[in-house]
Design a protein around this motif. Structure first.
Motif, PDB file in Angstrom:
ATOM      1  N   GLU A 166      32.446 -14.898  61.958  1.00  0.00           N
ATOM      2  CA  GLU A 166      33.651 -15.580  62.199  1.00  0.00           C
ATOM      3  C   GLU A 166      33.893 -17.077  62.011  1.00  0.00           C
ATOM      4  N   ALA A 167      32.676 -17.686  62.187  1.00  0.00           N
ATOM      5  CA  ALA A 167      32.632 -19.220  61.959  1.00  0.00           C
ATOM      6  C   ALA A 167      32.625 -19.806  60.775  1.00  0.00           C
ATOM      7  N   PHE A 168      32.367 -18.817  59.794  1.00  0.00           N
ATOM      8  CA  PHE A 168      32.243 -19.080  58.522  1.00  0.00           C
ATOM      9  C   PHE A 168      33.438 -18.506  57.511  1.00  0.00           C
ATOM     10  N   LEU A 169      34.309 -17.854  58.054  1.00  0.00           N
ATOM     11  CA  LEU A 169      35.548 -17.445  57.382  1.00  0.00           C
ATOM     12  C   LEU A 169      36.552 -18.672  57.424  1.00  0.00           C
ATOM     13  N   ARG A 170      37.040 -18.751  55.775  1.00  0.00           N
ATOM     14  CA  ARG A 170      38.183 -19.864  55.816  1.00  0.00           C
ATOM     15  C   ARG A 170      39.430 -19.420  56.273  1.00  0.00           C
ATOM     16  N   ASN A 171      39.801 -18.387  56.202  1.00  0.00           N
ATOM     17  CA  ASN A 171      40.991 -17.679  56.813  1.00  0.00           C
ATOM     18  C   ASN A 171      40.852 -16.314  57.452  1.00  0.00           C
ATOM     19  N   LYS A 172      40.741 -16.514  58.698  1.00  0.00           N
ATOM     20  CA  LYS A 172      40.282 -15.395  59.560  1.00  0.00           C
ATOM     21  C   LYS A 172      41.331 -14.005  59.567  1.00  0.00           C
ATOM     22  N   ASN A 173      42.580 -14.351  59.056  1.00  0.00           N
ATOM     23  CA  ASN A 173      43.731 -13.642  59.303  1.00  0.00           C
ATOM     24  C   ASN A 173      43.675 -12.799  57.967  1.00  0.00           C
ATOM     25  N   LEU A 174      42.935 -13.011  56.890  1.00  0.00           N
ATOM     26  CA  LEU A 174      42.638 -12.024  55.680  1.00  0.00           C
ATOM     27  C   LEU A 174      42.015 -11.129  55.585  1.00  0.00           C
ATOM     28  N   ALA A 175      41.084 -11.016  56.802  1.00  0.00           N
ATOM     29  CA  ALA A 175      40.054  -9.861  57.016  1.00  0.00           C
ATOM     30  C   ALA A 175      39.943  -9.363  58.403  1.00  0.00           C
ATOM     31  N   ILE A 176      39.648  -8.092  58.241  1.00  0.00           N
ATOM     32  CA  ILE A 176      39.573  -7.422  59.744  1.00  0.00           C
ATOM     33  C   ILE A 176      38.024  -6.941  59.768  1.00  0.00           C
ATOM     34  N   PRO A 177      37.699  -6.982  61.063  1.00  0.00           N
ATOM     35  CA  PRO A 177      36.242  -6.561  61.346  1.00  0.00           C
ATOM     36  C   PRO A 177      36.468  -4.791  61.536  1.00  0.00           C
ATOM     37  N   ILE A 178      35.209  -4.181  60.808  1.00  0.00           N
ATOM     38  CA  ILE A 178      35.249  -2.915  61.217  1.00  0.00           C
ATOM     39  C   ILE A 178      33.948  -2.247  61.652  1.00  0.00           C
ATOM     40  N   THR A 179      33.859  -1.313  62.386  1.00  0.00           N
ATOM     41  CA  THR A 179      32.630  -0.974  63.178  1.00  0.00           C
ATOM     42  C   THR A 179      32.445   0.436  63.022  1.00  0.00           C
ATOM     43  N   LYS A 180      31.659   1.065  62.351  1.00  0.00           N
ATOM     44  CA  LYS A 180      31.356   2.407  62.482  1.00  0.00           C
ATOM     45  C   LYS A 180      29.808   2.713  62.154  1.00  0.00           C
ATOM     46  N   ILE A 181      29.029   2.270  63.138  1.00  0.00           N
ATOM     47  CA  ILE A 181      27.609   2.318  62.834  1.00  0.00           C
ATOM     48  C   ILE A 181      26.975   3.833  62.407  1.00  0.00           C
ATOM     49  N   GLY A 182      27.790   4.745  63.334  1.00  0.00           N
ATOM     50  CA  GLY A 182      27.353   6.011  62.848  1.00  0.00           C
ATOM     51  C   GLY A 182      27.374   6.587  61.506  1.00  0.00           C
ATOM     52  N   ALA A 183      28.348   5.992  60.687  1.00  0.00           N
ATOM     53  CA  ALA A 183      28.612   6.512  59.370  1.00  0.00           C
ATOM     54  C   ALA A 183      27.400   5.850  58.468  1.00  0.00           C
ATOM     55  N   VAL A 184      26.380   5.298  58.760  1.00  0.00           N
ATOM     56  CA  VAL A 184      25.486   4.697  57.873  1.00  0.00           C
ATOM     57  C   VAL A 184      24.336   5.951  57.810  1.00  0.00           C
ATOM     58  N   LYS A 185      24.165   5.953  56.282  1.00  0.00           N
ATOM     59  CA  LYS A 185      23.272   7.019  55.891  1.00  0.00           C
ATOM     60  C   LYS A 185      21.949   6.366  55.230  1.00  0.00           C
ATOM     61  N   TYR A 186      20.682   6.154  55.800  1.00  0.00           N
ATOM     62  CA  TYR A 186      19.835   5.618  54.710  1.00  0.00           C
ATOM     63  C   TYR A 186      19.224   6.815  54.040  1.00  0.00           C
ATOM     64  N   SER A 187      19.244   6.618  52.719  1.00  0.00           N
ATOM     65  CA  SER A 187      18.920   7.589  51.838  1.00  0.00           C
ATOM     66  C   SER A 187      17.727   7.658  51.290  1.00  0.00           C
ATOM     67  N   ASN A 188      17.120   6.459  51.015  1.00  0.00           N
ATOM     68  CA  ASN A 188      16.025   6.358  50.026  1.00  0.00           C
ATOM     69  C   ASN A 188      15.126   5.481  50.638  1.00  0.00           C
ATOM     70  N   ASP A 189      13.959   5.165  49.965  1.00  0.00           N
ATOM     71  CA  ASP A 189      12.831   4.223  50.363  1.00  0.00           C
ATOM     72  C   ASP A 189      13.317   2.823  49.910  1.00  0.00           C
ATOM     73  N   THR A 190      14.212   2.580  49.212  1.00  0.00           N
ATOM     74  CA  THR A 190      14.357   1.331  48.549  1.00  0.00           C
ATOM     75  C   THR A 190      15.200   0.472  49.482  1.00  0.00           C
ATOM     76  N   VAL A 191      16.420   0.993  50.244  1.00  0.00           N
ATOM     77  CA  VAL A 191      17.323   0.735  51.511  1.00  0.00           C
ATOM     78  C   VAL A 191      16.861   1.137  52.488  1.00  0.00           C
ATOM     79  N   THR A 192      16.079   0.647  53.416  1.00  0.00           N
ATOM     80  CA  THR A 192      15.831   1.080  54.917  1.00  0.00           C
ATOM     81  C   THR A 192      16.132   0.052  56.033  1.00  0.00           C
ATOM     82  N   ARG A 193      16.002   0.315  57.060  1.00  0.00           N
ATOM     83  CA  ARG A 193      16.356  -0.404  58.192  1.00  0.00           C
ATOM     84  C   ARG A 193      15.392  -1.663  58.052  1.00  0.00           C
ATOM     85  N   ASP A 194      14.249  -1.765  57.284  1.00  0.00           N
ATOM     86  CA  ASP A 194      13.621  -3.013  57.136  1.00  0.00           C
ATOM     87  C   ASP A 194      14.496  -4.115  56.040  1.00  0.00           C
TER      88      ASP A 194
END
Length: 832
Positions: free
Chosen positions: A232-260
């Protein structure tokens, strides 16, 4: 091959298993957590920081103080409530069990302890290869500095160097392995937009690690102990973007992009363009970050489509510093049209005078798609500059030496000793990178011909100083690329037999069955076209049995490949330490040194102008199937001065640990610079240890200084390779030590020529081989007392054989001179 349905099922199962094992993260091989100054261990979550009072084996310091803060534990982390104050140059040394990238995290919180106000502390922190902090000060709040360094040695030494009349301090320290795939070698470069390679060798400092949205991530909730702050502190114009939270939608599918790579909380939250349902919206969402000017930066952008209802709707542009980084980014094409699959993209900026980095997302108007875009996370990492520094315009030579209080030039806080060598190699790297930067080098090579425009290099025959360099004329030495592909099994990584500054070396077999060594240039190397040309030109002019022979080269397809005769027994260095190869006998070592000296002597005297190798080291002395030594790697070689000149003025080049300090100070190159480097090799041969080893006690770090000190005190026999104990005649050892000592004279004028070195090495071998009459046990070589009896019963003097004749013949093989006659005239161990 799986269909989309099967792939979705696979991803669902993988995600379920991942969620079931969410608490299981990466287990680091090296995991040093130190609570500095604390009398007891400290637990932070499930991590235990051990007291460096009870683990003092890691710390080497002349004077330090344990300090305790009076701050309440409810105000600041327990890690910040103690500190170690360091009044002199101090080291934390850690054994490294697994080479690769490691976190180095330094914790600072300035408080007042007795007469020490840590807000006034001024100091530098460096590793063997990089400056992490320079003239560092912290005034108030707690601070953790996180660095990422690829460690290729068996130890990591962190040096803390106080500025004049100041001190250093540290509250806590981490040195922790990270997964191999966390930082890969490739990225996308912007300005101009093209591919980039070379991240693996870069030291990195984490400047910003941002989770887009409203959720921060603590170190306890990240598998690699990272902290992510909100955007939030780095946004130039906070009104131009909205926060979205859907943590349960994340699907780690391979060994390239993991929680690491990034945790669920990062990929499951984002900032989304606030188009408010208007299909004509046309604006960018922009974040702005403060950075230090004068550096390149690695920018990692994290994406995960947690907003779309249909997998093909989200198309947008990504900008970095107002330049297009990705046009028409369609995440679905990267995730097999499956929503919620994380991806990331790495970008490298160019050098900039700006103190800002600006990142934006915006609609791709060229596609006619709905104006939308997301960003889930962002990391900004500073890359080390051409001097090996992550903090200011200082050299990596800031890593301090011991045993001297003198300073070298502009190197603040550096102490004479190891620093000279480190400064030289830093200047070497700096000069190359600066030249590449000036030329806007695109890391693309072009073919060339040493003949000035033709496509082949033909070698004639040449005679110099009585030694013929006979090569059949008009032969084609230019290999087709496809032939070298076949010879190396398409450059099979399992066929790699060495890696150097120019690139990897592969073993190969030509179509006629000839074994070869194929050195393939790496476009990211500090060595490039000039070294490629130099290597071919040098080896095409000179042939000698103690110089590695060039068989051919290839410059097709923008490649730079050199083909040499194959050396069955690898490098001299490999037989001395680090590779597990059988130990060499003293006689074998002497014969190898003699062979290398012959090759160098030929370079220095075999033509009108001497050839100065400039990179003499044990790794550049190769051994054939009979352990005969041959000097290799002429990419840095330089033609010596004219007959009426004493030196060549040139930029400093060479290898860490072997560089002539006089050459470094004056930038004046002579053959005596090779002699100095060869002297280092001689002690390396005798002691069988690296020339620089920061993990050792201070007085032992620099092999040349350490061995020279023992030689001058007459204690050389105390530091020889344990495999040689009881197997060297004392007279031979004394002569060998004298040779090395003379080679390492501070001033080149006091050093012997390579001809004299060769002559004395032959003498040392003769002393080792001599048989003493009436000796109780002729096999015994434990000699004590006066060495003169060793050679008191030699053959009568043959006045027709002189030392000058030996030196004149040493360009060849000395096969026409009786060694026994040569040395029969010498009745004292001093020799020359």
């Amino acid at each position: 091959m799986m269909g989309i349905g099967e792939l979705k099922l696979f991803i669902w199962i993988s995600s379920a298993l991942s969620l079931a094992c969410i608490s299981i993260g990466f287990t680091p091989v090296d995991n040093y957590l130190i609570d500095c100054g604390s009398p007891t261990d400290t637990s932070i979550g499930n991590r235990v920081f051990v007291s460096d009072s009870s683990n003092s084996q890691f710390l080497k310091t002349s004077q330090s103080i344990l300090a305790n803060a009076t701050v309440s534990s409810s105000i600041v982390s327990p890690l910040y409530q103690t500190a170690r104050i360091l009044n002199g140059v101090s080291y934390y040394n850690f054994p490294i069990q697994r080479h690769g990238r490691h976190w180095i995290r330094l914790y600072f919180y300035p408080f007042v302890y007795k007469s020490y106000d840590m807000r006034t502390a001024n100091f530098s922190v460096s590793t063997q290869d990089f400056v992490l902090l320079s003239n560092f000060q912290i005034k108030n709040d707690s601070l953790m500095k996180e660095f990422s360094v690829n460690i290729t040695s068996d130890s990591l030494a962190l040096a803390f160097t106080p500025s004049d009349h100041s001190f250093a301090f540290l509250n806590a320290l981490e040195v922790v392995s990270v997964p191999d795939n966390l930082i890969v070698d490739d990225a996308n470069q912007i300005n101009p937009l093209k591919s980039y390679q070379g991240l693996l060798v870069q030291a990195l400092e984490t400047v910003w690690r941002i989770n887009m949205g409203t959720l921060a991530v603590s170190a306890q909730n990240d598998t690699l102990g990272r902290t992510w702050i909100t955007d939030e502190a780095f946004l130039r114009n906070k009104n131009l973007a909205i926060p979205i939270t859907k943590i349960g939608a994340v699907k780690y599918s391979n060994d390239t992009v993991t929680r690491d790579i990034a945790p669920d909380t990062v990929y499951g939250t984002c900032r989304r363009m606030n188009s408010s349902g208007d299909p004509n919206s046309n604006f960018n969402v922009t974040w702005e970050f403060n950075v230090d000017p004068g550096f390149e930066y690695l920018i990692r952008l994290h994406f995960c489509d947690i907003v779309s209802n249909a997998a093909n709707q989200l198309i947008f542009n990504v900008y970095i510093n107002s330049l297009i980084a990705v046009q028409g980014l369609e995440l679905s094409t990267l995730t097999f049209n499956i929503l919620g699959v994380p991806v990331y993209r790495d970008f490298v900026t160019g050098l900039s005078s700006s103190s800002k980095i600006v990142v934006s997302i915006g609609p791709d108007t060229s596609t006619g798609s709905y104006p939308d875009g997301i960003l889930n996370g962002l990391e900004i990492m500073k890359m080390n500059n051409s001097k090996g520094s992550l903090d200011g315009d200082v050299s990596a030579a800031l890593f301090p030496s011991s045993g001297s209080s003198k300073k070298v030039g502009v190197l603040v806080g550096a102490i004479l000793g190891v620093v000279i060598v480190l400064a030289a190699i830093a200047l070497f790297l700096m000069s190359r990178r600066r030249r590449l930067a000036r030329k806007q080098h695109s890391k693309t090579w072009i073919p060339f011909s040493t003949s000035g425009g033709g496509n082949s290099l033909s070698m004639g025959s040449k005679s110099s100083n009585g030694t013929a360099t006979s090569v059949i004329s008009n032969l084609e030495y230019r290999f087709p690329f496809v032939a070298l592909q076949e010879a190396t099994n398409n450059f099979d990584e399992s066929w790699v037999i060495g890696v150097g500054g120019f690139g990897k070396v592969y073993r190969g077999v030509l179509g006629d069955g000839t074994k070869v060594a194929v050195k393939r240039g790496n476009p990211l190397s500090q060595q490039g076209l000039a070294e490629f040309q130099t290597e071919i030109q040098m080896l095409s002019q000179f042939r000698h049995r103690h110089l590695v022979s060039l068989i051919g080269y290839c410059d097709e397809r923008k490649e730079m490949i050199l083909v040499y005769e194959y050396m069955e027994n690898g490098t001299l260095k490999g037989h001395l330490y680090g590779s597990g190869l059988p130990s060499l006998s003293w006689k074998q070592r002497l014969e190898i040194c003699i062979g290398a000296a012959r090759g160098l002597h030929y370079l220095h005297t075999g033509s009108v102008k001497p050839i100065i190798h400039r990179d003499v080291k044990s790794a550049n002395i190769l051994l054939d199937e009979n352990l005969m030594a041959k000097v290799a790697d002429f990419g840095l070689s330089k033609t010596g001065p004219e007959i009426d000149k004493t030196h060549v003025s040139t930029a400093v080049k060479g290898s860490f640990g072997y560089l002539d300090p006089e050459y470094f100070r004056r930038q004046q190159l002579t053959e005596k610079s090779d002699v100095y480097s060869f002297g280092v090799v001689l002690f390396e041969v005798l002691c069988a240890r690296p020339v620089i080893d920061p993990s050792l006690p201070r007085e032992k770090v620099n092999l040349a200084e350490w061995a020279l000190n023992h030689q001058k005190r007459g204690l050389l026999e105390q530091i020889i390779d344990p495999n040689l104990v009881g197997k060297i005649r004392l007279a031979s050892l004394r002569k060998f030590g004298e040779i090395a000592e003379k080679c390492l004279s501070e001033y080149g004028v006091d050093r012997p020529t390579m001809g004299d070195v060769l002559w004395n090495l032959e003498y040392a071998l003769q002393l080792q081989e001599s048989v003493i009459q009436n000796e109780p046990d002729e096999d015994s070589i434990n000699q004590i007392g006066d060495v003169s009896p060793l050679i008191s019963n030699v053959n009568p003097v043959d006045d027709t054989v002189t030392a000058e004749k030996v030196r004149g013949s040493s360009v060849g093989d000395l096969s026409d001179v009786s060694i026994s006659k040569v040395f029969s005239q010498l009745i004292k161990s001093e020799g020359r």
